[in-house]
Design a protein around this motif. Structure first.
Motif, PDB file in Angstrom:
ATOM      1  N   LEU A  65      -3.108   9.975   1.685  1.00 42.88           N
ATOM      2  CA  LEU A  65      -2.954   9.870   3.301  1.00 42.88           C
ATOM      3  C   LEU A  65      -2.550   8.289   3.699  1.00 42.88           C
ATOM      4  O   LEU A  65      -3.540   7.403   3.207  1.00 42.88           O
ATOM      5  N   ASP A  66      -1.396   8.283   4.309  1.00 41.36           N
ATOM      6  CA  ASP A  66      -0.999   6.855   4.669  1.00 41.36           C
ATOM      7  C   ASP A  66      -1.193   6.570   6.116  1.00 41.36           C
ATOM      8  O   ASP A  66      -0.130   6.923   7.091  1.00 41.36           O
ATOM      9  N   GLU A  67      -2.349   5.924   6.699  1.00 38.77           N
ATOM     10  CA  GLU A  67      -2.510   5.429   7.986  1.00 38.77           C
ATOM     11  C   GLU A  67      -2.267   6.623   9.025  1.00 38.77           C
ATOM     12  O   GLU A  67      -1.560   6.792   9.790  1.00 38.77           O
ATOM     13  N   ILE A  68      -2.974   7.765   8.775  1.00 35.78           N
ATOM     14  CA  ILE A  68      -2.909   8.870   9.656  1.00 35.78           C
ATOM     15  C   ILE A  68      -3.829   8.784  10.960  1.00 35.78           C
ATOM     16  O   ILE A  68      -3.649   9.826  11.722  1.00 35.78           O
ATOM     17  N   PHE A 100       3.550  10.720   4.851  1.00 36.75           N
ATOM     18  CA  PHE A 100       4.259   9.640   5.023  1.00 36.75           C
ATOM     19  C   PHE A 100       3.647   8.833   6.106  1.00 36.75           C
ATOM     20  O   PHE A 100       3.413   9.060   7.547  1.00 36.75           O
ATOM     21  N   GLN A 101       3.479   7.572   6.114  1.00 38.32           N
ATOM     22  CA  GLN A 101       3.080   6.552   7.120  1.00 38.32           C
ATOM     23  C   GLN A 101       4.093   6.696   8.518  1.00 38.32           C
ATOM     24  O   GLN A 101       3.709   6.797   9.552  1.00 38.32           O
ATOM     25  N   ILE A 102       5.392   6.484   8.041  1.00 37.49           N
ATOM     26  CA  ILE A 102       6.702   6.947   8.933  1.00 37.49           C
ATOM     27  C   ILE A 102       6.858   8.189   8.902  1.00 37.49           C
ATOM     28  O   ILE A 102       7.448   8.617   7.992  1.00 37.49           O
ATOM     29  N   LYS A 144       0.850  -1.188  -0.027  1.00 39.37           N
ATOM     30  CA  LYS A 144      -0.047  -0.023   0.018  1.00 39.37           C
ATOM     31  C   LYS A 144       0.690   1.306   0.057  1.00 39.37           C
ATOM     32  O   LYS A 144       0.675   2.335  -0.899  1.00 39.37           O
ATOM     33  N   SER A 145       1.891   1.440   0.871  1.00 39.92           N
ATOM     34  CA  SER A 145       2.780   2.549   1.035  1.00 39.92           C
ATOM     35  C   SER A 145       3.542   2.844  -0.388  1.00 39.92           C
ATOM     36  O   SER A 145       3.705   3.897  -0.698  1.00 39.92           O
ATOM     37  N   THR A 146       4.080   1.544  -0.711  1.00 38.50           N
ATOM     38  CA  THR A 146       4.980   1.446  -1.919  1.00 38.50           C
ATOM     39  C   THR A 146       4.187   2.108  -3.170  1.00 38.50           C
ATOM     40  O   THR A 146       4.557   2.957  -4.150  1.00 38.50           O
TER      41      THR A 146
HETATM   42 MG   LIG Z   1       2.255   1.074   4.907  1.00 35.09          MG
END
Ligand SMILES: [Mg+2]
Ligand SMILES: Nc1ncnc2c1ncn2[C@@H]1O[C@H](COP(=O)(O)OP(=O)(O)O)[C@@H](O)[C@H]1O
Lengths: 361, 246
Positions: free
Chosen positions: B162-165, B85-87, B43-45
């Motif tokens: 939006l990545d896992e906010i 960014f997720q992280i 997903k993030s990729t």
């Molecule tokens: Mg991810």
């Protein structure tokens, strides 16, 4: 922004200068005036030493721009020092240009040459970039040594300046160097205060995040690379005009890069003040310790290690209380965020908590 | 409505790990697409491929009718693609205000006073305004996540990724976030939102995509996707927070 939250018509207020920066200006102007009068005040030897100091400040400032703001650790800036020095001597002595025209021209040539070099160097990252820039500098040196018109392996002497009387010559070179140092620091300051500088700082902290926010990372880095090359060439011109003699071994010496790293590390990486402080300290050490031979290098090495371990922000970090004092502020401070969003009407312009520094007398 | 994003045959692998395999989908302008999938699904990729932080091995990405597959992340940001960014990746030596102003000044191409105003607005929306002058390196994780969002907002995006906010938010903090993203979508910004908290996602998105092992497992109506056997199977035995879909 296009969200429904945009209900506010008041502007926020952002401050770029600080009190210490005004104080800094108050100190800098008299210091510069005294320095400008130096040829009338101090003897030639002292002027020549000051030129050496100025060239060190220019070199340190340029290396800091590259590494401290651009995140590029170069060990090859001596390539441009050499190009600047050889450029001056060749353009002045062989082509016959006025030396004070030859210096800026040599600086431009170094800048132009650094563009193709950047395409080569930017293929390398991290430690490979450092080694790569060194290799490129060695190649530039070897090429210089193949050219007979540049004195091949034995170097060149600058003769066109010697037409002037020594007193005038030294004073002119001194003033040129003073202009150079003001230019180098001034350009760095204005670049870092501009939007470009904001991008550099972002790239230094996290280039991936910076690129995702619209910063053109490669383009910005190339810009810094070229500016730094031009600044180093300027220093090369100063050195050649000051010493009147250059050899490939000395002007392309990797020691120059070691000195630049040393000055920036002990002074403080990533600030405009740090490299200036570092250059002054290094210059002082050179003066006092040069009689000690190899011990001089040992002391310098130990000092660099101690400062890296205990003062990660260098001597300037210590003096400034880790950046609380800024003579050259490049940041953005939000002055009146709350009144903008408060329910009551905003207070008048001058009532934002900053007392007037002085009553009129 | 015309599609603002068209992804066609996108593939990416890291050595033997396949993180995207022939991924194709389109997103209508002004709509919200949710993405779910187990950890490591890619997903993030996928977001990194869309923003250009990672180059794709194959496939094409078209944004607003323009092929952006080969252009730099900076250029994509200027076109109006923003991402959190997720992280979190804050600029640690810059203040919170400066962090967000980077987004406004570059991606948003709004500098000087206009940029300051945009920045303050993004800070206000994300609740970071009181922390404006704090170095971002000193923020705790939750505020770092808010900073990610604020920076993305400050670029005035047309498409926000939006990545896992929502991870780490309390049940109380969730509704304002949902409202904010809804407001964003309703104002015309296209949203792609990766989230494990499915009920938050279902409250906002128009379409849902499930990714697993780099492949699109299901795509379409959110409720149908969540009911599809393939999706249920992928999540079988995993701690999948269905919650009560609001
Ligand atoms: Mg991810
Ligand atoms: N830069 C990278 N190098 C190597 N492997 C990576 C890299 N980024 C992600 N991966 C791998 O790709 C897979 C998908 O990662 P990611 O996209 O972060 O998954 P998700 O966001 O769905 O949890 C994981 O197996 C991860 O380890």
């Amino acid at each position: 922004m296009t969200t429904a939250h945009a209900t506010v018509t008041q502007h926020v207020k952002v401050k770029r200068a600080t009190k210490s920066s005004w104080a800094g200006l108050g100190i800098a102007i008299p210091v510069l005036l005294v320095l400008a009068a130096a040829p009338y005040l101090v003897e030639r030897g002292t002027q020549q030493q000051l030129v050496t100091l100025f060239s060190l400040i220019v070199l340190a400032t340029m290396w800091n721009l590259l590494a401290g703001y651009g995140g590029m650790v170069s060990v090859g800036q001596q390539a441009y020092v050499g190009i600047g020095a050889y450029g001056l001597v060749y353009l002045a002595d062989t082509i016959g240009l006025d030396p004070f025209v030859a210096v800026p021209l040599a600086v431009v040539i170094a800048g132009l040459l650094s563009i193709p070099i950047s395409f080569l160097a930017f293929r390398l990252v991290g430690g490979y970039f450092a080694i790569g820039t060194w290799v490129i500098a060695e190649v530039v040196k070897q090429i210089t040594m193949q050219i007979d018109a540049l004195g091949a392996g034995s170097g060149l002497s600058l003769t066109s300046l010697t037409e002037l009387s020594p007193g005038r010559r030294i004073a002119y070179v001194y003033w040129l160097s003073l202009i150079a140092v003001v230019l180098a620091v001034g350009v760095t300051y204005f670049v870092m205060r501009s939007r470009l500088g904001l991008g550099f700082t972002a790239i230094r902290d996290d280039s991936v995040a910076a690129s995702s926010l619209g910063v053109r990372v490669t383009r910005s880095k190339r810009f810094v690379f070229v500016i730094s090359a031009m600044g180093c060439a300027l220093a090369g011109g100063m050195i050649a005009a000051n010493t009147l003699r250059i050899t490939p071994e000395s002007i392309y010496s990797v020691n120059l890069s070691a000195f630049m790293i040393f000055m920036v590390v002990i002074g403080g990486l990533g600030s405009i003040e740090g490299p200036i402080v570092g250059a002054i300290v290094f210059f002082g050490l050179q003066q006092w310790l040069s009689d000690l031979g190899t011990w001089y290098l040992v002391i310098i090495g130990v000092l660099a290690i101690v400062i890296t371990l205990f003062l990660p922000r260098g001597i300037w970090g210590l003096i400034s209380g880790n950046g609380r004092i800024r003579l050259f502020p490049v940041g953005y401070r939000l002055v009146s965020p709350l009144e903008r969003f408060a329910l009551h009407p905003p207070s008048p312009d001058h009532a934002d908590g900053e007392p007037d520094p002085k009553e009129p007398t | 409505m015309a599609p603002i994003l068209e992804v066609a045959g996108l593939s990416k692998r890291f050595g033997k790990v396949i993180t995207a395999e022939d991924v194709s989908f389109t997103v209508e302008e002004g709509s919200a697409l949710g993405i779910v999938g187990p950890n490591g699904a890619g997903k993030s990729t996928l977001l990194s491929l869309i923003t250009g932080v990672l180059p794709a091995d194959a496939g094409a990405i078209v944004f607003d009718g323009k092929d952006i597959t080969k252009i730099s992340p900076g250029a994509r940001s200027e076109l109006g693609i923003a991402r959190s960014f997720q992280i979190p990746r804050p600029f640690v030596d810059m203040t919170v205000f400066e962090n967000v102003y980077v987004g406004a000044a570059f991606g948003g191409d709004s500098h000087g006073q206009a940029g300051y105003d945009t920045t303050a607005e993004a800070l206000e929306i994300t609740g970071l305004l009181p922390l404006s002058d704090v170095p971002a390196g000193q923020l705790r994780l939750l505020d770092r996540k808010r900073l990610e969002l604020a920076r993305a907002l400050a670029t005035s995006p047309r498409l926000i990724l939006l990545d896992e906010i929502a991870g780490g938010l309390t049940e109380k903090e969730l509704p304002p976030l949902i409202e904010m993203i809804k407001g964003l979508r309703d104002s015309g910004v296209t949203v792609i939102w990766i989230e494990h908290i499915v009920h938050a996602l279902l409250a906002v998105v128009d379409e849902l995509m499930c990714l697993a092992f780099g492949k699109v497992l299901a795509l379409g109506d959110p409720q149908e996707v969540m009911r599809s056997p393939e999706v249920i199977e992928v999540y079988l035995g995993s701690t999948f927070d269905m919650g009560e879909a609001s």
